[in-house]
Design a protein around this motif. Structure first.
Motif, PDB file in Angstrom:
ATOM      1  N   SER A 196       0.765  -1.108  -0.025  1.00 55.67           N
ATOM      2  CA  SER A 196       0.035   0.105   0.073  1.00 55.67           C
ATOM      3  C   SER A 196       0.768   1.282   0.101  1.00 55.67           C
ATOM      4  O   SER A 196       2.150   1.135  -0.015  1.00 55.67           O
ATOM      5  CB  SER A 196      -0.848  -0.125   1.171  1.00 55.67           C
ATOM      6  OG  SER A 196      -1.869   1.052   1.177  1.00 55.67           O
ATOM      7  N   TYR A 197       0.280   2.191   0.208  1.00 56.31           N
ATOM      8  CA  TYR A 197       1.078   3.621   0.159  1.00 56.31           C
ATOM      9  C   TYR A 197       0.097   4.691   0.833  1.00 56.31           C
ATOM     10  O   TYR A 197      -1.049   4.600   0.359  1.00 56.31           O
ATOM     11  CB  TYR A 197       1.423   4.097  -1.259  1.00 56.31           C
ATOM     12  CG  TYR A 197       0.164   4.435  -2.284  1.00 56.31           C
ATOM     13  CD1 TYR A 197      -0.030   5.745  -2.380  1.00 56.31           C
ATOM     14  CD2 TYR A 197      -0.198   3.322  -3.084  1.00 56.31           C
ATOM     15  CE1 TYR A 197      -1.356   6.151  -3.244  1.00 56.31           C
ATOM     16  CE2 TYR A 197      -1.427   3.732  -4.056  1.00 56.31           C
ATOM     17  CZ  TYR A 197      -1.718   4.995  -4.092  1.00 56.31           C
ATOM     18  OH  TYR A 197      -2.957   5.251  -4.964  1.00 56.31           O
ATOM     19  N   ARG A 198       0.972   5.742   1.540  1.00 60.69           N
ATOM     20  CA  ARG A 198       0.243   6.450   2.335  1.00 60.69           C
ATOM     21  C   ARG A 198       0.473   8.320   1.803  1.00 60.69           C
ATOM     22  O   ARG A 198      -0.370   9.044   1.964  1.00 60.69           O
ATOM     23  CB  ARG A 198       0.983   6.673   3.506  1.00 60.69           C
ATOM     24  CG  ARG A 198       0.435   5.288   4.347  1.00 60.69           C
ATOM     25  CD  ARG A 198       1.093   5.414   5.483  1.00 60.69           C
ATOM     26  NE  ARG A 198       2.585   4.955   5.293  1.00 60.69           N
ATOM     27  CZ  ARG A 198       3.429   4.864   6.256  1.00 60.69           C
ATOM     28  NH1 ARG A 198       2.843   4.576   7.439  1.00 60.69           N
ATOM     29  NH2 ARG A 198       4.742   4.545   5.847  1.00 60.69           N
ATOM     30  N   ASN A 199       1.486   8.156   0.694  1.00 62.55           N
ATOM     31  CA  ASN A 199       1.705   9.455   0.054  1.00 62.55           C
ATOM     32  C   ASN A 199       2.270   9.292  -1.305  1.00 62.55           C
ATOM     33  O   ASN A 199       2.472   8.208  -1.756  1.00 62.55           O
ATOM     34  CB  ASN A 199       2.601  10.293   1.244  1.00 62.55           C
ATOM     35  CG  ASN A 199       4.059   9.520   1.273  1.00 62.55           C
ATOM     36  OD1 ASN A 199       4.531   8.829   0.469  1.00 62.55           O
ATOM     37  ND2 ASN A 199       4.018   9.355   2.731  1.00 62.55           N
ATOM     38  N   LYS A 259       4.025   6.002  -3.018  1.00 65.34           N
ATOM     39  CA  LYS A 259       3.475   5.679  -4.159  1.00 65.34           C
ATOM     40  C   LYS A 259       4.377   5.375  -5.474  1.00 65.34           C
ATOM     41  O   LYS A 259       4.511   4.363  -6.184  1.00 65.34           O
ATOM     42  CB  LYS A 259       2.238   6.543  -4.716  1.00 65.34           C
ATOM     43  CG  LYS A 259       1.493   6.129  -5.895  1.00 65.34           C
ATOM     44  CD  LYS A 259       0.438   7.261  -6.308  1.00 65.34           C
ATOM     45  CE  LYS A 259      -0.315   7.017  -7.346  1.00 65.34           C
ATOM     46  NZ  LYS A 259      -1.500   7.966  -7.702  1.00 65.34           N
ATOM     47  N   ASN A 315      -3.668   0.392  -4.051  1.00 69.25           N
ATOM     48  CA  ASN A 315      -4.416   1.146  -2.996  1.00 69.25           C
ATOM     49  C   ASN A 315      -3.928   1.589  -1.794  1.00 69.25           C
ATOM     50  O   ASN A 315      -2.983   1.194  -1.117  1.00 69.25           O
ATOM     51  CB  ASN A 315      -5.622  -0.224  -2.511  1.00 69.25           C
ATOM     52  CG  ASN A 315      -6.399  -0.646  -3.789  1.00 69.25           C
ATOM     53  OD1 ASN A 315      -7.040   0.119  -4.648  1.00 69.25           O
ATOM     54  ND2 ASN A 315      -6.501  -2.175  -3.745  1.00 69.25           N
ATOM     55  N   THR A 316      -4.519   2.723  -1.239  1.00 67.24           N
ATOM     56  CA  THR A 316      -4.212   3.371  -0.396  1.00 67.24           C
ATOM     57  C   THR A 316      -4.923   2.457   0.901  1.00 67.24           C
ATOM     58  O   THR A 316      -5.635   1.660   0.730  1.00 67.24           O
ATOM     59  CB  THR A 316      -4.765   4.881  -0.149  1.00 67.24           C
ATOM     60  OG1 THR A 316      -6.192   4.663  -0.073  1.00 67.24           O
ATOM     61  CG2 THR A 316      -4.341   5.566  -1.232  1.00 67.24           C
ATOM     62  N   TYR A 323       0.049  -3.798   6.341  1.00 61.47           N
ATOM     63  CA  TYR A 323       0.577  -3.096   5.070  1.00 61.47           C
ATOM     64  C   TYR A 323       1.970  -3.253   4.969  1.00 61.47           C
ATOM     65  O   TYR A 323       2.766  -2.835   6.021  1.00 61.47           O
ATOM     66  CB  TYR A 323      -0.285  -1.479   5.035  1.00 61.47           C
ATOM     67  CG  TYR A 323      -1.652  -1.565   4.990  1.00 61.47           C
ATOM     68  CD1 TYR A 323      -2.298  -2.049   3.896  1.00 61.47           C
ATOM     69  CD2 TYR A 323      -2.251  -0.836   5.922  1.00 61.47           C
ATOM     70  CE1 TYR A 323      -3.717  -2.113   3.940  1.00 61.47           C
ATOM     71  CE2 TYR A 323      -3.713  -0.920   6.103  1.00 61.47           C
ATOM     72  CZ  TYR A 323      -4.269  -1.552   4.954  1.00 61.47           C
ATOM     73  OH  TYR A 323      -5.741  -1.351   5.048  1.00 61.47           O
ATOM     74  N   TYR A 381       4.688  -0.891   3.124  1.00 60.49           N
ATOM     75  CA  TYR A 381       5.097   0.454   2.722  1.00 60.49           C
ATOM     76  C   TYR A 381       6.481   0.766   2.224  1.00 60.49           C
ATOM     77  O   TYR A 381       7.428  -0.003   2.669  1.00 60.49           O
ATOM     78  CB  TYR A 381       4.814   1.644   3.668  1.00 60.49           C
ATOM     79  CG  TYR A 381       3.281   1.654   4.272  1.00 60.49           C
ATOM     80  CD1 TYR A 381       2.315   1.964   3.433  1.00 60.49           C
ATOM     81  CD2 TYR A 381       3.270   1.340   5.535  1.00 60.49           C
ATOM     82  CE1 TYR A 381       1.082   2.130   3.984  1.00 60.49           C
ATOM     83  CE2 TYR A 381       2.128   1.518   6.176  1.00 60.49           C
ATOM     84  CZ  TYR A 381       0.756   1.734   5.311  1.00 60.49           C
ATOM     85  OH  TYR A 381      -0.360   1.884   5.873  1.00 60.49           O
TER      86      TYR A 381
END
Length: 220
Positions: free
Chosen positions: A175-178, A182, A196-197, A216, A218
């Motif tokens: 996943s990614y948060r920013n 990403k 997906n976030t 998750y 990251y």
């Protein structure tokens, strides 16, 4: 349903050169090779996969953490969906002697090169249709697998994991948060289909009725 972190115990041990991943070898060709789930992905060059996956015991700390959290005991049945070469399954047998482990993976190569101690416990198949009875496992895990599925298979796989598991389930996905994470994910991944976030993953879990825990990965 809780967010839990078991996998950073392993994930953060690996250093990653994100730029080299896209400049040293054609990324499209690397992805094409990786998605065959054959030698190139598991034991070929690092630019097309793991760069040689050998057992080194690193998953034992993960197995012990999961065993402690979920109160696993001898006689419990554990399923790993997307088990690869079965290293986590094998380490579960060390962490909790007497457990029964079962694995499923799409790669015939990975199964043929899996830990010989648990090789007969692994079946070849796809997460969208698990060949197991309802409520037949005390713990179902799926580590770094479900993000490789397109949306129509992801929907089915989440429902299947919910179906075959009892109350204890754990899924870990990328996943990614920013935007930085990403970009790193896009650079590094070879097989990912579901980008997906955490909020979007939460939507998937609710949409499919998945009631287990999740974590998750990251790419920081």
């Amino acid at each position: 349903m809780a967010e839990l972190d078991f996998i950073s115990l392993v994930h953060k041990q690996t250093s990653r050169d994100y730029v080299a991943r896209v400049t040293e070898y054609p990324k499209a060709k690397a992805a094409e090779k990786a998605k065959l789930w054959d030698y190139d992905y598991w034991d070929g060059n690092r630019l097309t996969g793991y760069g040689g996956m050998k057992y080194d015991g690193r998953w034992l700390k993960v197995a012990r953490a999961m065993a402690a959290h979920y109160g696993l005991k001898a006689g419990d049945r554990i399923l790993d969906v997307g088990c690869g070469k079965g290293y986590l399954l094998y380490d579960f047998t060390l962490a909790v002697p007497g457990v029964e482990v079962v694995g499923l993976d799409i790669s015939s190569y990975a199964i043929s090169d899996s830990k010989k101690e648990i090789r007969n416990a692994i079946v070849e198949g796809h997460a969208r249709k698990l060949p197991f009875e309802d409520n037949s496992f005390d713990l179902v895990v799926s580590i770094n697998t479900l993000h490789n599925l397109p949306c129509y298979d992801l929907d089915l796989a989440l429902r299947e994991i919910e179906r075959v598991g009892k109350d204890k389930k754990f899924i870990c996905v990328e996943s990614y948060r920013n935007e930085s994470e990403k970009a790193n994910l896009l650079y590094w991944q070879l097989t990912c289909e579901a980008f997906n976030t955490p909020e979007e993953w939460d939507w998937w879990f609710k949409q499919t009725g998945y009631t287990g825990d999740h974590g998750y990965i990251y790419f920081e």
